[in-house]
Design an enzyme around this catalytic site. Structure first.
Site, mmCIF file in Angstrom:
data_model
loop_
_atom_site.group_PDB
_atom_site.id
_atom_site.type_symbol
_atom_site.label_atom_id
_atom_site.label_comp_id
_atom_site.label_asym_id
_atom_site.label_seq_id
_atom_site.Cartn_x
_atom_site.Cartn_y
_atom_site.Cartn_z
ATOM 1 N N CYS A 138 -10.763 2.970 -1.038
ATOM 2 C CA CYS A 138 -9.383 3.299 -0.661
ATOM 3 C C CYS A 138 -9.159 2.625 0.686
ATOM 4 O O CYS A 138 -10.018 2.733 1.580
ATOM 5 C CB CYS A 138 -9.203 4.809 -0.533
ATOM 6 S SG CYS A 138 -7.625 5.280 0.215
ATOM 7 N N THR A 139 -8.042 1.922 0.827
ATOM 8 C CA THR A 139 -7.842 1.120 2.049
ATOM 9 C C THR A 139 -7.610 1.962 3.300
ATOM 10 O O THR A 139 -7.674 1.444 4.412
ATOM 11 C CB THR A 139 -6.672 0.136 1.859
ATOM 12 O OG1 THR A 139 -5.541 0.859 1.347
ATOM 13 C CG2 THR A 139 -7.060 -0.970 0.911
ATOM 14 N N HIS A 140 -7.340 3.243 3.125
ATOM 15 C CA HIS A 140 -7.233 4.107 4.309
ATOM 16 C C HIS A 140 -8.617 4.372 4.940
ATOM 17 O O HIS A 140 -8.694 4.683 6.122
ATOM 18 C CB HIS A 140 -6.618 5.463 3.935
ATOM 19 C CG HIS A 140 -5.127 5.427 3.744
ATOM 20 N ND1 HIS A 140 -4.525 4.828 2.667
ATOM 21 C CD2 HIS A 140 -4.119 5.939 4.505
ATOM 22 C CE1 HIS A 140 -3.202 4.976 2.756
ATOM 23 N NE2 HIS A 140 -2.939 5.649 3.865
ATOM 24 N N ASP A 183 0.857 -1.195 0.000
ATOM 25 C CA ASP A 183 0.000 0.000 0.000
ATOM 26 C C ASP A 183 0.889 1.240 0.000
ATOM 27 O O ASP A 183 2.099 1.158 0.221
ATOM 28 C CB ASP A 183 -0.916 0.020 1.237
ATOM 29 C CG ASP A 183 -1.869 1.222 1.225
ATOM 30 O OD1 ASP A 183 -2.517 1.455 0.184
ATOM 31 O OD2 ASP A 183 -1.938 1.956 2.238
ATOM 32 N N CYS A 217 -4.108 -1.592 -2.166
ATOM 33 C CA CYS A 217 -4.135 -0.187 -2.548
ATOM 34 C C CYS A 217 -5.002 -0.103 -3.800
ATOM 35 O O CYS A 217 -4.663 -0.682 -4.838
ATOM 36 C CB CYS A 217 -2.713 0.283 -2.856
ATOM 37 S SG CYS A 217 -2.640 1.938 -3.559
ATOM 38 N N ASN A 218 -6.127 0.583 -3.667
ATOM 39 C CA ASN A 218 -7.056 0.688 -4.803
ATOM 40 C C ASN A 218 -6.431 1.457 -5.958
ATOM 41 O O ASN A 218 -6.644 1.144 -7.113
ATOM 42 C CB ASN A 218 -8.333 1.405 -4.372
ATOM 43 C CG ASN A 218 -9.186 0.587 -3.421
ATOM 44 O OD1 ASN A 218 -10.184 0.006 -3.822
ATOM 45 N ND2 ASN A 218 -8.801 0.520 -2.161
HETATM 46 N N1 DGL Z 1 -4.646 3.378 0.276
HETATM 47 C C1 DGL Z 1 -4.526 3.620 -1.112
HETATM 48 C C2 DGL Z 1 -5.759 3.260 -1.890
HETATM 49 O O1 DGL Z 1 -6.426 2.318 -1.506
HETATM 50 C C3 DGL Z 1 -3.893 4.893 -1.577
HETATM 51 C C4 DGL Z 1 -4.176 6.153 -0.849
HETATM 52 C C5 DGL Z 1 -3.228 7.238 -1.276
HETATM 53 O O2 DGL Z 1 -2.044 7.103 -0.990
HETATM 54 O O3 DGL Z 1 -3.663 8.209 -1.927
HETATM 55 O O4 DGL Z 1 -6.058 3.833 -2.901
#
Ligand code: DGL
Length: 268
Positions: A185-187, A11, A74-75
């Site tokens: 988004c995984t965050h 990620d 990470c999407n």
């Molecule tokens: N966590 C990531 C996602 O799922 C990326 C977030 C980022 O760094 O912008 O897209």
């Protein structure tokens, strides 16, 4: 595929912990090598070319570690998977595919997808969902700052809510009946409670992490490659090691031994 080889999880930062913690619960005997690219986060406001370049370096590193598979947690990277997946001889699991599959499995007719700006721009969620059922209506919304706010680990609830209103406000006004939101988004699962409190109309909030882990599990089971006796988690980051380790513990990950290393990937 070697059963006792590790699984790579990748990620831009701490977001993939939301996948790694599900993986540790569902497959506790698997070894995990986690790479969080905190030094280059957020990915979502970079160009597609830059992401392909950076992710290529991390996947090369995973190949050197002898992984049996990589979960792209990470999407934003998964939205570009067609541009690098064929370069590797291990399977790479897309979290966007898992999210799209879950929408189809639940038979949703209308969904919102909250993601990074780049993921929204690629159109990958509507494309994969509508490949399964062209009649599903998909409303994609990119958030400029939400991933970075979560990555910082220090954002207040007010800041998160303000960013949610900036990215979802118009959609919920225009679609008051919309009740399903994919966390693209995984965050975002890290602040799922705040999202649910801010927009109670979303009674179905879909986190694709479980589906992604189940896809990996099915692949290992089908290849007789479930690890009979591992369970270690090693963390690599290009960001701040102390902060990265603290957030892993805060999010409920089980760390083993001296488990954190610095490793840098370079942007274009
Ligand atoms: N966590 C990531 C996602 O799922 C990326 C977030 C980022 O760094 O912008 O897209």
């Amino acid at each position: 595929m070697r059963a006792n080889a590790p699984i790579g999880i990748l990620d831009s930062g701490v977001g993939g912990y939301t996948v790694a913690r599900v993986l540790q619960k569902r497959l506790p005997k698997e070894d995990i090598i986690y790479y969080g690219d905190g030094g280059n986060a957020p990915y979502g406001n970079r160009t597609a070319e830059d992401i392909v370049h950076i992710v290529g370096q991390i996947l090369d590193f995973m190949a050197e570690q002898g992984v049996k598979a990589v979960g792209l947690a990470c999407n934003t990277s998964s939205a570009l998977i067609d541009r690098f997946a064929d370069n590797y001889d291990f399977p790479i699991f897309s979290i966007v595919q898992a999210g799209a599959d879950e929408v189809l499995r639940r038979g949703m007719r209308q969904v919102g997808v909250l993601s990074t700006v780049l993921t929204a721009k690629t159109g990958s969620y509507p494309r994969l969902i509508q490949a399964g059922d062209p009649a599903v209506e998909v409303f994609s919304q990119g958030s400029v700052n939400l991933a970075a706010l979560v990555e910082s680990g220090t954002a207040s609830e007010e800041e998160i809510v303000a960013e949610l209103r900036a990215s979802l406000g118009q959609l919920v006004t225009e679609q008051p009946e919309l009740d399903t939101l994919v966390l693209g988004c995984t965050h975002y699962p890290i602040v799922q409670d705040i999202i649910a409190r801010t927009y109670p109309q979303f009674t179905n909030i879909i986190d694709p992490a479980l589906g992604q882990v189940e896809n990996m599990k099915a692949c290992f089971a089908g290849n007789n490659a479930l690890n009979p006796g591992g369970g270690k988690l090693q963390l690599y980051t290009s960001g701040d090691c102390g902060k990265f380790e603290a957030m892993a513990r805060q999010l409920g990950l089980k760390l083993s031994g001296p488990a954190i290393y610095k490793k840098v990937a370079h942007p274009l």
